[in-house]
Write an enzyme that holds these catalytic residues in place. Structure first.
Site, PDB file in Angstrom:
ATOM      1  N   TYR A  99      45.036  73.398  77.852  1.00 21.59           N
ATOM      2  CA  TYR A  99      45.677  74.791  78.339  1.00 21.59           C
ATOM      3  C   TYR A  99      46.467  75.489  77.367  1.00 21.59           C
ATOM      4  O   TYR A  99      46.227  75.182  76.106  1.00 21.59           O
ATOM      5  CB  TYR A  99      45.950  74.653  79.922  1.00 21.59           C
ATOM      6  CG  TYR A  99      45.507  75.993  80.549  1.00 21.59           C
ATOM      7  CD1 TYR A  99      44.435  76.217  80.814  1.00 21.59           C
ATOM      8  CD2 TYR A  99      46.901  76.952  80.735  1.00 21.59           C
ATOM      9  CE1 TYR A  99      44.042  77.850  81.193  1.00 21.59           C
ATOM     10  CE2 TYR A  99      46.300  78.319  81.225  1.00 21.59           C
ATOM     11  CZ  TYR A  99      45.000  78.700  81.416  1.00 21.59           C
ATOM     12  OH  TYR A  99      44.602  79.773  82.095  1.00 21.59           O
ATOM     13  N   ARG A 152      42.445  90.336  79.508  1.00 20.56           N
ATOM     14  CA  ARG A 152      43.759  90.166  79.205  1.00 20.56           C
ATOM     15  C   ARG A 152      44.009  88.358  79.167  1.00 20.56           C
ATOM     16  O   ARG A 152      44.492  88.009  80.164  1.00 20.56           O
ATOM     17  CB  ARG A 152      44.805  90.721  80.253  1.00 20.56           C
ATOM     18  CG  ARG A 152      46.345  90.847  79.857  1.00 20.56           C
ATOM     19  CD  ARG A 152      47.009  90.120  80.744  1.00 20.56           C
ATOM     20  NE  ARG A 152      46.745  88.784  80.751  1.00 20.56           N
ATOM     21  CZ  ARG A 152      47.308  87.937  81.688  1.00 20.56           C
ATOM     22  NH1 ARG A 152      47.936  88.452  82.536  1.00 20.56           N
ATOM     23  NH2 ARG A 152      46.904  86.431  81.495  1.00 20.56           N
ATOM     24  N   LYS A 170      41.225  76.269  83.129  1.00 22.68           N
ATOM     25  CA  LYS A 170      41.708  76.152  84.279  1.00 22.68           C
ATOM     26  C   LYS A 170      41.167  75.295  85.233  1.00 22.68           C
ATOM     27  O   LYS A 170      42.027  74.472  86.191  1.00 22.68           O
ATOM     28  CB  LYS A 170      41.757  77.488  84.788  1.00 22.68           C
ATOM     29  CG  LYS A 170      42.613  77.946  85.894  1.00 22.68           C
ATOM     30  CD  LYS A 170      43.764  78.924  85.136  1.00 22.68           C
ATOM     31  CE  LYS A 170      44.945  79.067  86.150  1.00 22.68           C
ATOM     32  NZ  LYS A 170      46.053  80.233  85.649  1.00 22.68           N
ATOM     33  N   GLU A 241      40.949  85.539  87.087  1.00 21.41           N
ATOM     34  CA  GLU A 241      41.731  85.336  86.069  1.00 21.41           C
ATOM     35  C   GLU A 241      41.772  85.767  85.068  1.00 21.41           C
ATOM     36  O   GLU A 241      40.599  86.353  84.390  1.00 21.41           O
ATOM     37  CB  GLU A 241      41.271  83.685  85.856  1.00 21.41           C
ATOM     38  CG  GLU A 241      42.074  83.277  84.976  1.00 21.41           C
ATOM     39  CD  GLU A 241      43.403  82.462  85.234  1.00 21.41           C
ATOM     40  OE1 GLU A 241      43.545  82.250  86.435  1.00 21.41           O
ATOM     41  OE2 GLU A 241      44.135  82.191  84.360  1.00 21.41           O
ATOM     42  N   ASP A 242      42.744  86.535  84.516  1.00 20.07           N
ATOM     43  CA  ASP A 242      43.088  87.103  83.249  1.00 20.07           C
ATOM     44  C   ASP A 242      42.134  88.243  83.238  1.00 20.07           C
ATOM     45  O   ASP A 242      41.510  88.845  81.968  1.00 20.07           O
ATOM     46  CB  ASP A 242      42.760  86.159  82.081  1.00 20.07           C
ATOM     47  CG  ASP A 242      44.044  85.233  81.932  1.00 20.07           C
ATOM     48  OD1 ASP A 242      45.176  85.401  82.637  1.00 20.07           O
ATOM     49  OD2 ASP A 242      43.894  84.383  80.949  1.00 20.07           O
ATOM     50  N   ASP A 264      45.563  84.041  90.317  1.00 19.18           N
ATOM     51  CA  ASP A 264      46.632  83.213  89.999  1.00 19.18           C
ATOM     52  C   ASP A 264      47.497  83.990  89.023  1.00 19.18           C
ATOM     53  O   ASP A 264      48.968  83.662  89.304  1.00 19.18           O
ATOM     54  CB  ASP A 264      45.987  82.078  89.230  1.00 19.18           C
ATOM     55  CG  ASP A 264      46.951  80.876  88.860  1.00 19.18           C
ATOM     56  OD1 ASP A 264      47.649  80.495  89.947  1.00 19.18           O
ATOM     57  OD2 ASP A 264      47.330  80.650  87.664  1.00 19.18           O
ATOM     58  N   ASP A 265      47.320  84.879  88.346  1.00 24.11           N
ATOM     59  CA  ASP A 265      48.219  85.591  87.291  1.00 24.11           C
ATOM     60  C   ASP A 265      49.396  86.137  88.200  1.00 24.11           C
ATOM     61  O   ASP A 265      50.267  86.339  87.988  1.00 24.11           O
ATOM     62  CB  ASP A 265      47.403  86.615  86.551  1.00 24.11           C
ATOM     63  CG  ASP A 265      46.461  85.755  85.858  1.00 24.11           C
ATOM     64  OD1 ASP A 265      46.618  84.894  85.001  1.00 24.11           O
ATOM     65  OD2 ASP A 265      45.258  86.311  85.793  1.00 24.11           O
ATOM     66  N   ASN A 404      53.049  83.893  77.427  1.00 23.33           N
ATOM     67  CA  ASN A 404      52.282  82.772  76.824  1.00 23.33           C
ATOM     68  C   ASN A 404      51.595  83.619  75.691  1.00 23.33           C
ATOM     69  O   ASN A 404      51.391  84.688  75.854  1.00 23.33           O
ATOM     70  CB  ASN A 404      51.577  82.072  77.851  1.00 23.33           C
ATOM     71  CG  ASN A 404      52.147  81.241  78.805  1.00 23.33           C
ATOM     72  OD1 ASN A 404      53.338  80.579  78.522  1.00 23.33           O
ATOM     73  ND2 ASN A 404      51.699  81.489  80.141  1.00 23.33           N
TER      74      ASN A 404
HETATM   75  P1  NAD Z   1      50.274  92.344  81.954  1.00 17.51           P
HETATM   76  O1  NAD Z   1      49.611  93.038  81.127  1.00 17.51           O
HETATM   77  O2  NAD Z   1      49.631  92.704  83.330  1.00 17.51           O
HETATM   78  O3  NAD Z   1      51.580  93.113  82.296  1.00 17.51           O
HETATM   79  C1  NAD Z   1      52.545  93.184  81.055  1.00 17.51           C
HETATM   80  C2  NAD Z   1      53.612  94.072  81.341  1.00 17.51           C
HETATM   81  O4  NAD Z   1      54.636  93.999  80.351  1.00 17.51           O
HETATM   82  C3  NAD Z   1      53.264  95.680  81.492  1.00 17.51           C
HETATM   83  O5  NAD Z   1      53.994  96.059  82.626  1.00 17.51           O
HETATM   84  C4  NAD Z   1      53.893  96.358  80.274  1.00 17.51           C
HETATM   85  O6  NAD Z   1      54.189  97.616  80.490  1.00 17.51           O
HETATM   86  C5  NAD Z   1      54.900  95.434  80.136  1.00 17.51           C
HETATM   87  N1  NAD Z   1      55.299  95.531  78.512  1.00 17.51           N
HETATM   88  C6  NAD Z   1      54.589  95.397  77.487  1.00 17.51           C
HETATM   89  N2  NAD Z   1      55.231  95.613  76.601  1.00 17.51           N
HETATM   90  C7  NAD Z   1      56.668  95.815  76.921  1.00 17.51           C
HETATM   91  C8  NAD Z   1      57.803  95.871  76.372  1.00 17.51           C
HETATM   92  N3  NAD Z   1      58.095  96.090  74.963  1.00 17.51           N
HETATM   93  N4  NAD Z   1      59.018  95.831  76.850  1.00 17.51           N
HETATM   94  C9  NAD Z   1      58.910  96.023  78.298  1.00 17.51           C
HETATM   95  N5  NAD Z   1      57.816  95.560  79.017  1.00 17.51           N
HETATM   96  C10 NAD Z   1      56.705  95.830  78.275  1.00 17.51           C
HETATM   97  O7  NAD Z   1      50.166  91.232  81.961  1.00 17.51           O
HETATM   98  P2  NAD Z   1      50.910  89.974  82.837  1.00 17.51           P
HETATM   99  O8  NAD Z   1      49.797  88.974  83.620  1.00 17.51           O
HETATM  100  O9  NAD Z   1      51.691  90.469  83.899  1.00 17.51           O
HETATM  101  O10 NAD Z   1      51.416  88.555  81.948  1.00 17.51           O
HETATM  102  C11 NAD Z   1      52.504  89.116  81.158  1.00 17.51           C
HETATM  103  C12 NAD Z   1      53.050  87.811  80.319  1.00 17.51           C
HETATM  104  O11 NAD Z   1      53.336  86.954  81.307  1.00 17.51           O
HETATM  105  C13 NAD Z   1      51.798  87.007  79.485  1.00 17.51           C
HETATM  106  O12 NAD Z   1      52.334  86.780  78.248  1.00 17.51           O
HETATM  107  C14 NAD Z   1      51.340  85.923  80.210  1.00 17.51           C
HETATM  108  O13 NAD Z   1      50.878  84.886  79.587  1.00 17.51           O
HETATM  109  C15 NAD Z   1      52.646  85.789  80.974  1.00 17.51           C
HETATM  110  N6  NAD Z   1      52.508  84.799  82.224  1.00 17.51           N
HETATM  111  C16 NAD Z   1      53.106  83.732  82.117  1.00 17.51           C
HETATM  112  C17 NAD Z   1      52.933  83.005  83.534  1.00 17.51           C
HETATM  113  C18 NAD Z   1      53.863  81.534  83.527  1.00 17.51           C
HETATM  114  O14 NAD Z   1      54.187  81.193  82.493  1.00 17.51           O
HETATM  115  N7  NAD Z   1      53.596  80.906  84.668  1.00 17.51           N
HETATM  116  C19 NAD Z   1      52.163  83.226  84.378  1.00 17.51           C
HETATM  117  C20 NAD Z   1      51.394  84.539  84.214  1.00 17.51           C
HETATM  118  C21 NAD Z   1      51.512  85.145  83.273  1.00 17.51           C
END
Ligand code: NAD
Length: 547
Positions: A99, A152, A170, A241-242, A264-265, A404
Site C-alpha cells: 500500500y 484522486r 486495499k 475509494e479515491d 474510506d477516504d 500521502n
Molecule cells: P481532497 O482532494 O478531497 O482535498 C484536498 C484539500 O486540500 C482541498 O480542500 C484543497 O482545497 C486543499 N488544498 C490544496 N492545496 C492546498 C494548499 N496549498 N493549502 C491549503 N489547502 C490546500 O483530498 P483528500 O481525500 O482530503 O486527501 C488529502 C490528502 O490527505 C491526500 O494527500 C491523502 O493522501 C491524505 N490522506 C491521508 C489519510 C491517512 O493518512 N490516513 C487518509 C486520507 C487521506
C-alpha cells in the site's frame, strides 16, 4: 475447509494455476497422487514454513521498492495463502510496499509494469450490461467491493485506470489486517477516462484514452453498478475509494442510506484520526471536547474527520454549534470563514464568523489551535514557522501530517520533533522512521486507515449488516484508541503496534457488529458468542488438506 477452498473438481495444472487453491511444492504425496499433480511439481514436499524462507529470501534480493511490489503481486497471483502468510509475518516491512507509498508509484507506472489483470474493469462501453460484467467474476459470495474511478489516487491526482492498484491493494489489506477471505473481495475499476494528459499520451496506458466522463451519464453508470451489485452480491459492502471529492461526497450522500456502503477516504480516515486524538489526550492532558483543531485541507479527509470529531464532541456533551466551532479549516484559498463566497456545500458547516487569515501561520496565531492536521496533499506546508508557532502555543502540540505518499507529507517526523524540542505528538499518513533527539527516541504514529477499515469491513461482513453508519466509525475509533498501551505512549506513539493489527481488527469488528445488532441493521440474530462468531469469519493463511 472454508467454502472458498472447495476444489470444484479442479485437478492438475488447473489447481497449480488457481492462486486460492495452489500450494506449490507443499502439495502432499497423497494430493499429488489423487489430484493429478504427480510430476508437475518438484519431488521434495515442503512445508509452508520452508516456502516462506524461500519467498522472503527472493523478496529481500530486490533492492528497488517497485520491484518488491511486483514480486509480491506476482506471489499473490500464484499462491494467496503464501502471500498473506508472508505479508502478515513482515507486516510493518511490507505494508508500505503493498500500500502507500509504493502502491502510488505502482499506479503511476501501472501500464508499464502490468503483467496479469486483477479485479473487474467497467467502462462506458459496458453501460447497459454491467450485470453481465459482474457475472464474469468467478466468485459468487462477494462481501467487500472496493471501487475507484482513479480520479484522486492518494495525493497523486488523476491516474485514470492505473488507479486499479488501489482497490487491489486495499483489498489485500482487508485480508491481511482483518482476515476478510480473499474469495469474498472484489476490486473494481470504473474507467470513465482520465484528464491526465501524460497518461493519454502514453502508448502503454491500460485505460480508455479519453477525457473523463462527467454529468448524468457518469451517475447512470454508477447507479447501474450499484443496483447490479444488489442483485448479484446482496451481502456485499461497497467501498468507494479515491474518487475526486465532488463525486465522493455526492455518492456517499446518495447511497449511504440506501445500500451497504461507505467511503474510506472520508469516514475511515475520520475514524483513524479520531482514535489518534483520543490517544493524544493521554499525552497532552487535553480532553477531546476542549481540543481546537485546525485542518490544512478541506477535502474528503478533512471534512470527514471534522464531522466525526463533531459527533464525538457532541457525545462528550458539547452542543453541535460549539463542537463545530472547535474545528477550523484552511483550504487553498485561505481560512474557511463565513464571509467567503466561494465555498462548496461540504465546507459551509465549518465556515465560522471570523476574520480571514491570509496564511496558515496567521490562522494559527488567531485561532490558537491545540491540534494541527494536514490533509492538503501539499508537501512541506507545515513550515518551521508553523510548527514552532504550534510549539509556542502548546506544551504538547498535536501535529498530524497525513498527506500521502511520503513525499507529500506536510512535514516530516524529524522536522516536527526537531522544531518543538521533541514535544510534538506527531503522526503521519505514510510511515516515518523513529527519530532520536537528545538521546530520546520518538516513534511517530502512522495514522494509517488500515487500523480502521479492515475491522469495520469484517464487522459488517460477520454481522451481514445492511448499512455502514458513522456510529460504527466512532466505536471503531474508540476501540482502536483503547488498545494503545502505556508503552506505546511512552514512545510517543498514538496508535498500537502495527503487528497487533489482527487483534485490533477483530476487536473493532466485534464492536461494529454490536452496533449492527443493537440498531437492528441485520436479519441475523445476535450470536451468544459474538467474538467467537467474528473469529469464525476470519481467514487464516494456512494450507488445508484436500484429500
Ligand atoms: P481532497 O482532494 O478531497 O482535498 C484536498 C484539500 O486540500 C482541498 O480542500 C484543497 O482545497 C486543499 N488544498 C490544496 N492545496 C492546498 C494548499 N496549498 N493549502 C491549503 N489547502 C490546500 O483530498 P483528500 O481525500 O482530503 O486527501 C488529502 C490528502 O490527505 C491526500 O494527500 C491523502 O493522501 C491524505 N490522506 C491521508 C489519510 C491517512 O493518512 N490516513 C487518509 C486520507 C487521506
Amino acid at each position: 475447509m472454508p467454502p472458498s477452498l472447495h476444489l470444484h473438481g479442479k485437478r492438475g495444472v488447473d489447481l497449480l494455476h488457481d492462486p486460492l487453491l495452489n500450494k506449490g511444492t507443499a502439495f502432499t504425496d497423497a494430493e499429488r497422487d489423487t489430484l493429478g499433480l504427480r510430476g508437475l511439481v518438484p519431488p521434495y514436499v515442503t512445508t509452508q514454513e520452508q516456502q516462506l524462507v524461500r519467498v522472503y529470501e527472493s523478496y529481500k534480493r530486490k533492492t528497488d521498492e517497485l520491484e518488491k511490489y511486483i514480486y509480491l503481486v506476482s506471489l499473490q497471483e500464484r499462491n494467496e495463502s503464501l502471500f498473506y502468510r508472508l505479508v502478515l509475518e513482515h507486516l510493518e516491512e511490507m505494508m508500505p510496499i503493498i500500500y502507500t507509498p509504493t502502491v502510488g508509484l505502482a499506479c503511476q507506472r501501472y501500464g508499464h509494469i502490468f503483467r496479469r489483470p486483477h479485479g473487474l474493469y467497467i467502462t462506458r462501453k459496458e453501460k447497459g450490461h454491467i450485470r453481465a460484467v459482474l457475472q464474469n467474476w468467478p466468485h459468487a459470495d462477494v462481501r467487500v467491493i472496493v471501487i475507484t474511478d482513479g480520479e484522486r489516487i492518494l495525493g497523486l491526482g488523476d491516474l485514470g485506470a492505473n488507479g486499479m492498484g488501489i482497490p487491489v491493494g486495499k483489498l489485500s489489506l482487508y485480508t491481511a489486517c482483518a482476515g476478510v477471505p480473499p474469495a469474498q473481495c472484489l476490486p473494481v475499476m470504473l474507467d470513465v477516462g482520465t484528464n491526465n494528459q501524460s497518461l493519454l499520451n502514453d502508448p502503454l496506458y491500460i485505460g480508455t484514452p479519453q477525457p473523463r466522463l462527467r454529468g448524468p451519464e457518469f451517475d447512470e453508470i454508477v447507479e447501474e453498478f450499484v443496483s447490479a451489485v444488489q442483485q448479484l452480491f446482496p451481502k456485499a459492502c461497497i467501498q468507494f475509494e479515491d474518487f475526486g471529492n465532488a463525486n465522493a461526497f455526492r455518492l456517499l450522500h446518495q447511497y449511504r442510506d440506501k445500500v451497504c456502503t461507505f467511503n474510506d477516504d472520508i469516514q475511515g480516515t475520520a475514524g483513524v484520526v479520531l482514535a489518534g486524538l483520543l490517544s493524544s489526550e493521554r499525552l497532552t492532558g487535553t480532553k477531546l471536547v476542549d481540543e481546537r483543531v485546525l485542518f490544512l485541507g478541506a477535502g474528503e479527509a478533512g471534512i470527514g474527520i471534522g464531522d466525526l470529531i463533531v459527533s464525538a464532541m457532541m457525545a462528550g456533551g458539547l452542543p453541535q454549534d460549539a463542537a463545530r466551532r472547535n474545528c477550523w479549516f484552511v483550504d487553498s484559498k485561505g481560512l474557511v470563514v463565513k464571509s467567503r463566497t466561494d465555498l462548496v456545500e461540504h465546507k459551509l458547516r465549518f465556515a465560522h464568523d471570523h476574520a480571514q487569515a491570509g496564511t496558515l501561520l496567521e490562522a494559527i496565531e488567531s485561532i490558537k489551535p491545540t491540534a494541527l492536521i494536514g490533509v492538503s496533499g501539499m508537501a512541506q506546508t507545515f513550515t518551521e514557522d508553523v510548527v514552532r508557532a504550534m510549539g509556542r502555543l502548546n506544551k504538547r502540540p498535536v501535529i498530524f501530517a497525513l498527506s500521502n505518499p511520503t513525499s507529500k507529507a506536510e512535514c516530516t517526523a524529524e522536522q516536527a520533533y526537531g522544531w518543538t524540542e521533541g514535544r510534538a505528538v506527531y503522526a503521519s499518513g505514510s510511515p516515518f522512521a523513529p527519530v532520536t533527539l537528545n538521546g530520546k527516541t520518538h516513534v511517530p504514529g502512522q495514522g494509517n486507515n488500515s487500523y480502521i477499515f479492515p475491522g469495520v469491513g469484517l464487522g459488517v461482513l460477520a454481522s451481514e449488516s445492511s448499512r455502514v453508519t458513522d456510529e460504527m466509525f466512532d466505536v471503531a475509533a474508540r476501540t482502536l484508541a483503547s488498545m494503545v498501551t502505556e508503552s506505546d505512549l511512552a514512545l510517543g506513539r498514538v496508535y498500537p503496534d502495527l503487528n497487533r493489527i489482527r487483534e485490533v481488527s477483530a476487536a473493532i469488528a466485534v464492536a461494529v457488529a454490536e452496533v449492527v445488532f443493537a440498531r437492528g441493521l441485520t436479519r441475523l440474530s445476535r450470536p451468544a458468542d459474538l467474538a467467537g462468531h467474528v473469529a469464525a469469519a476470519i481467514y487464516q493463511p494456512q494450507y488445508h488438506d484436500y484429500v
